[in-house]
Write a protein that holds these residues in place. Sequence first.
Motif, mmCIF file in Angstrom:
data_model
loop_
_atom_site.group_PDB
_atom_site.id
_atom_site.type_symbol
_atom_site.label_atom_id
_atom_site.label_comp_id
_atom_site.label_asym_id
_atom_site.label_seq_id
_atom_site.Cartn_x
_atom_site.Cartn_y
_atom_site.Cartn_z
ATOM 1 N N THR A 1 0.814 -1.218 0.000
ATOM 2 C CA THR A 1 0.000 0.000 0.000
ATOM 3 C C THR A 1 0.849 1.270 0.000
ATOM 4 O O THR A 1 0.298 2.365 -0.080
ATOM 5 C CB THR A 1 -0.944 0.030 1.220
ATOM 6 N N LEU A 2 2.168 1.138 0.073
ATOM 7 C CA LEU A 2 3.032 2.307 0.120
ATOM 8 C C LEU A 2 3.163 2.964 -1.250
ATOM 9 O O LEU A 2 3.203 2.289 -2.272
ATOM 10 C CB LEU A 2 4.435 1.924 0.595
ATOM 11 N N SER A 3 3.258 4.284 -1.238
ATOM 12 C CA SER A 3 3.583 4.994 -2.470
ATOM 13 C C SER A 3 5.067 4.774 -2.752
ATOM 14 O O SER A 3 5.818 4.302 -1.893
ATOM 15 C CB SER A 3 3.303 6.487 -2.317
ATOM 16 N N GLU A 4 5.504 5.149 -3.933
ATOM 17 C CA GLU A 4 6.923 5.002 -4.276
ATOM 18 C C GLU A 4 7.789 5.833 -3.331
ATOM 19 O O GLU A 4 8.836 5.379 -2.869
ATOM 20 C CB GLU A 4 7.154 5.414 -5.731
ATOM 21 N N ALA A 5 7.324 7.051 -3.011
ATOM 22 C CA ALA A 5 8.084 7.922 -2.106
ATOM 23 C C ALA A 5 8.154 7.312 -0.700
ATOM 24 O O ALA A 5 9.209 7.352 -0.058
ATOM 25 C CB ALA A 5 7.455 9.308 -2.046
ATOM 26 N N GLU A 6 7.059 6.744 -0.220
ATOM 27 C CA GLU A 6 7.051 6.112 1.102
ATOM 28 C C GLU A 6 7.959 4.886 1.121
ATOM 29 O O GLU A 6 8.682 4.661 2.096
ATOM 30 C CB GLU A 6 5.634 5.715 1.491
ATOM 31 N N ALA A 7 7.947 4.107 0.041
ATOM 32 C CA ALA A 7 8.809 2.933 -0.029
ATOM 33 C C ALA A 7 10.275 3.346 -0.024
ATOM 34 O O ALA A 7 11.103 2.720 0.651
ATOM 35 C CB ALA A 7 8.479 2.117 -1.281
ATOM 36 N N ASP A 8 10.597 4.412 -0.752
ATOM 37 C CA ASP A 8 11.969 4.911 -0.796
ATOM 38 C C ASP A 8 12.406 5.363 0.597
ATOM 39 O O ASP A 8 13.514 5.042 1.047
ATOM 40 C CB ASP A 8 12.066 6.060 -1.797
ATOM 41 N N GLU A 9 11.535 6.089 1.303
ATOM 42 C CA GLU A 9 11.855 6.552 2.656
ATOM 43 C C GLU A 9 12.037 5.363 3.601
ATOM 44 O O GLU A 9 12.972 5.335 4.403
ATOM 45 C CB GLU A 9 10.748 7.460 3.179
ATOM 46 N N ALA A 10 11.165 4.381 3.503
ATOM 47 C CA ALA A 10 11.267 3.199 4.358
ATOM 48 C C ALA A 10 12.585 2.464 4.122
ATOM 49 O O ALA A 10 13.235 2.028 5.075
ATOM 50 C CB ALA A 10 10.084 2.269 4.116
ATOM 51 N N LEU A 11 12.991 2.339 2.856
ATOM 52 C CA LEU A 11 14.273 1.693 2.553
ATOM 53 C C LEU A 11 15.445 2.458 3.152
ATOM 54 O O LEU A 11 16.362 1.859 3.714
ATOM 55 C CB LEU A 11 14.459 1.564 1.043
ATOM 56 N N ARG A 12 15.419 3.789 3.024
ATOM 57 C CA ARG A 12 16.500 4.606 3.601
ATOM 58 C C ARG A 12 16.556 4.417 5.116
ATOM 59 O O ARG A 12 17.640 4.269 5.693
ATOM 60 C CB ARG A 12 16.291 6.085 3.270
ATOM 61 N N LEU A 13 15.392 4.405 5.755
ATOM 62 C CA LEU A 13 15.357 4.254 7.211
ATOM 63 C C LEU A 13 15.829 2.862 7.640
ATOM 64 O O LEU A 13 16.555 2.735 8.630
ATOM 65 C CB LEU A 13 13.957 4.540 7.742
ATOM 66 N N LEU A 14 15.412 1.849 6.911
ATOM 67 C CA LEU A 14 15.868 0.496 7.246
ATOM 68 C C LEU A 14 17.371 0.353 7.072
ATOM 69 O O LEU A 14 18.038 -0.262 7.903
ATOM 70 C CB LEU A 14 15.135 -0.539 6.390
ATOM 71 N N ASP A 15 17.909 0.905 5.991
ATOM 72 C CA ASP A 15 19.358 0.854 5.776
ATOM 73 C C ASP A 15 20.098 1.600 6.880
ATOM 74 O O ASP A 15 21.105 1.119 7.394
ATOM 75 C CB ASP A 15 19.728 1.431 4.409
ATOM 76 N N ALA A 16 19.586 2.772 7.257
ATOM 77 C CA ALA A 16 20.224 3.550 8.326
ATOM 78 C C ALA A 16 20.131 2.798 9.648
ATOM 79 O O ALA A 16 21.082 2.788 10.433
ATOM 80 C CB ALA A 16 19.556 4.917 8.450
ATOM 81 N N ARG A 17 19.004 2.151 9.893
ATOM 82 C CA ARG A 17 18.818 1.396 11.134
ATOM 83 C C ARG A 17 19.828 0.254 11.215
ATOM 84 O O ARG A 17 20.410 -0.006 12.252
ATOM 85 C CB ARG A 17 17.401 0.833 11.212
ATOM 86 N N ARG A 18 20.053 -0.427 10.112
ATOM 87 C CA ARG A 18 21.017 -1.528 10.105
ATOM 88 C C ARG A 18 22.431 -1.028 10.372
ATOM 89 O O ARG A 18 23.223 -1.690 11.018
ATOM 90 C CB ARG A 18 20.969 -2.261 8.775
ATOM 91 N N ASP A 19 22.734 0.149 9.851
ATOM 92 C CA ASP A 19 24.066 0.719 10.037
ATOM 93 C C ASP A 19 24.295 1.186 11.467
ATOM 94 O O ASP A 19 25.412 1.157 11.962
ATOM 95 C CB ASP A 19 24.290 1.896 9.088
ATOM 96 N N GLU A 20 23.236 1.650 12.147
ATOM 97 C CA GLU A 20 23.367 2.242 13.474
ATOM 98 C C GLU A 20 22.913 1.333 14.611
ATOM 99 O O GLU A 20 23.087 1.678 15.767
ATOM 100 C CB GLU A 20 22.520 3.522 13.550
ATOM 101 N N ALA A 21 22.321 0.213 14.304
ATOM 102 C CA ALA A 21 21.661 -0.600 15.323
ATOM 103 C C ALA A 21 22.638 -1.252 16.293
ATOM 104 O O ALA A 21 23.694 -1.722 15.902
ATOM 105 C CB ALA A 21 20.815 -1.678 14.660
ATOM 106 N N ASP A 22 22.229 -1.249 17.550
ATOM 107 C CA ASP A 22 22.926 -2.064 18.538
ATOM 108 C C ASP A 22 22.090 -3.338 18.696
ATOM 109 O O ASP A 22 21.275 -3.653 17.841
ATOM 110 C CB ASP A 22 23.090 -1.309 19.859
#
Length: 69
Positions: free
Chosen positions: A16-37
């Motif tokens: 149900t995500l728009s392309e912009a929402e999917a792009d934002e979600a991917l950026r956030l997931l990638d950032a989360r993986r990089d910063e996650a403890d």
Amino acid sequence: MRSMTAKEKLLERVMTLSEAEADEALRLLDARRDEADEWGNLSKVHEVAFGDSMRRLAESERAAGHKPW
């Protein structure tokens, strides 16, 4: 009836995500993986989930003929 797994719920919502929402979600997931403890960075996940919830609420209010708050 068995409960849906988190991955199944995520797959259902992703469609149900728009392309912009999917792009934002991917950026956030990638950032989360990089910063996650060991617990992860829940603030970014919360930000996406909250934004999605508010968008859906506004859409349902408009569909019901109400002005979103």
